[in-house]
Design an enzyme around this catalytic site. Structure first.
Site, PDB file in Angstrom:
ATOM      1  N   GLY A 212       3.198   4.928   4.166  1.00 30.65           N
ATOM      2  CA  GLY A 212       2.610   6.002   4.350  1.00 30.65           C
ATOM      3  C   GLY A 212       1.129   5.963   4.977  1.00 30.65           C
ATOM      4  CG  ASN A 213      -0.381   8.894   6.909  1.00 38.03           C
ATOM      5  OD1 ASN A 213      -1.078   9.878   6.575  1.00 38.03           O
ATOM      6  ND2 ASN A 213       0.760   8.889   7.748  1.00 38.03           N
ATOM      7  CG  HIS A 214      -5.499   6.273   4.093  1.00 33.15           C
ATOM      8  ND1 HIS A 214      -5.438   5.817   2.726  1.00 33.15           N
ATOM      9  CD2 HIS A 214      -5.670   4.765   4.686  1.00 33.15           C
ATOM     10  CE1 HIS A 214      -5.500   4.600   2.665  1.00 33.15           C
ATOM     11  NE2 HIS A 214      -5.652   4.175   3.829  1.00 33.15           N
ATOM     12  CB  SER A 215      -2.693  12.588   6.288  1.00 31.94           C
ATOM     13  OG  SER A 215      -2.539  14.000   6.479  1.00 31.94           O
ATOM     14  CB  ALA A 280      -0.906  11.861   9.443  1.00 32.56           C
TER      15      ALA A 280
END
Ligand code: CTP
Length: 402
Positions: A212-215, A280
């Site tokens: 995943g990512n930090h968005s 994102a």
């Protein structure tokens, strides 16, 4: 949520018996989430007390240019008050106050504010039936129409004089619904459908793990609120986030992976006028998802990744009249890379974030963006809150349709 939520209202109260209803009107504005500044004409204070209206509005009430009770003297600046207001409502508006408004007879603070105003002005007349039908009243109504002011028609019924007929100030509930309908009907994005993507995507590795990512999704949700506040119907396709939408015009479609986001966007895109890709989206996903939790056996572990579908580029391929907006997050050769993305993804506008700018990027309440349109016009913006960046983006859409 009421369209009056967060709006700054100057409520002008003039001296007629209907002034007692202004207390309920203030309550209803506050309940709708508006900020209310009450301005009373001197005569209205015989009908309702400033203390009542200041308590209900949670604000001091002004009725003169100069506060005599303050030791050092305080000037109630009519220009500041007029420019502060998103809307001015004069309720009740007596025959005398209406006549002064029409003729610019500026002998009290309320008239000075009215004359200095740039925002829409609504007038709720209140008077006896014969006064309401008098040719001078009718010609005042005609003058207001010419000035662009809006009359909230008086209602029929029993009047304070004991007579019965037209002239009663509209009931506070009716004033509020008149305003809500009128304001909603004039919102610049009314009738437009906007698709927005927001948040991260999670690409499963096994039943318990993902890439995943930090968005946080905040930018997309702020754009959704700003667009809905301008009357647009919004389909917000969001990856995993805890955020919720406030405006009822926003329909949230919650998805997890890039694949789900792709299909959700294609379900809605054809019926939309505008699409904004603020998500994102993961560029790669595991080629195979393990059916069972992966055990830690080996010292090193490789996951084979494959490209996800580029959602924005796929919308660019099939777009007809849609206004298509993308984001670009860059760390080097920002402008050139963003221009390439405009061409590659067939965009009308790109919102460029540079990670080199302090205060921009994931998880921050602020953003610093540069707008580049398809003709490569470049507009660098200052560091702003994400809410203000969202408003700037929505203003771009409004000016495209203007
Ligand atoms: N985007 C998308 N689908 C993807 C990847 C990106 O819709 N699979 C959208 C993003 O929402 C954003 C824009 O494409 O509006 C650009 O994303 P960005 O990550 O800056 O660029 P990429 O096209 O992914 O290229 P790169 O990562 O190589 O810079």
């Amino acid at each position: 949520m009421s369209v009056l939520s967060g709006k700054k209202i100057v409520l002008g109260v003039s001296g007629g018996i209907a002034a007692y209803k202004s207390a309920s009107l203030v309550r209803l504005f506050i309940k709708a989430g508006a900020h209310v500044q009450v301005i009373m004409t001197p005569a209205s204070k015989d009908f309702v007390t400033p203390l009542t209206l200041s308590t209900l509005s949670k604000n001091p009430v002004y009725s003169s240019f100069f506060d005599k009770d303050e030791e050092n003297g305080v000037w109630n600046n009519h220009v500041d008050l007029a420019l502060w207001a998103d809307y001015i409502i004069i309720a009740p508006a007596t025959a005398n106050t209406m006549s002064k408004m029409v003729n610019g007879n500026c002998d009290n603070l309320l008239i000075a504010i009215y004359l200095s105003a740039k925002c829409p002005v609504y007038i709720a007349p209140a008077m006896d039936l014969d006064m309401y039908k008098h040719p001078s009243t009718i010609s005042n109504f005609e003058a207001f129409a010419k000035y662009g002011n809006i009359i909230i028609p008086a209602e029929s019924g029993e009047l304070a004089s004991g007579l019965s007929g037209e002239g009663r100030m509209a009931e506070p509930e009716n004033i509020i619904s008149f305003l809500e309908k009128d304001i909603e009907g004039k919102l610049p994005l009314r009738g437009k459908k906007i698709l927005i993507t927001a948040g991260p995507t999670y690409e499963a590795i096994d039943p318990v793990r993902f890439i995943g990512n930090h968005s946080s999704g905040k930018m997309g949700f702020d754009i959704a609120e700003a667009a809905a506040n301008m009357g647009a119907e919004v389909i917000l396709v969001s990856g995993p986030t805890h955020l919720k939408a406030k405006n009822q015009l926003i329909k949230i479609v919650r998805v997890t992976s890039a694949e789900e986001m792709y299909f959700a966007c294609h379900e809605y895109f054809n019926n939309c006028n505008v699409a904004i890709a603020a998500a994102a989206v993961a560029d790669y996903k595991p080629k195979n998802i393990a059916l069972q939790k992966i055990k830690k056996t080996e010292n090193t572990f490789n996951i084979e990744l494959e490209k996800t579908k580029d959602i924005l580029a796929s919308l660019g391929e099939i777009k007809k009249n849609q206004f298509l907006i993308g984001f670009a997050l860059e760390t080097e050769n920002e402008i050139e890379n963003a221009k390439l993305k405009i061409q590659k993804k067939n965009l009308d506008l790109i919102v460029l974030n540079s990670l080199n700018d302090e205060g921009a990027g994931f998880g921050k309440p602020t953003n610093k963006v540069t707008f580049i349109d398809k003709h490569f016009n470049i507009e660098a913006q200052d560091l702003k809150s994400k809410e203000d960046v969202a408003i700037d983006i929505v203003n771009k859409i409004i000016s495209y349709y203007a």
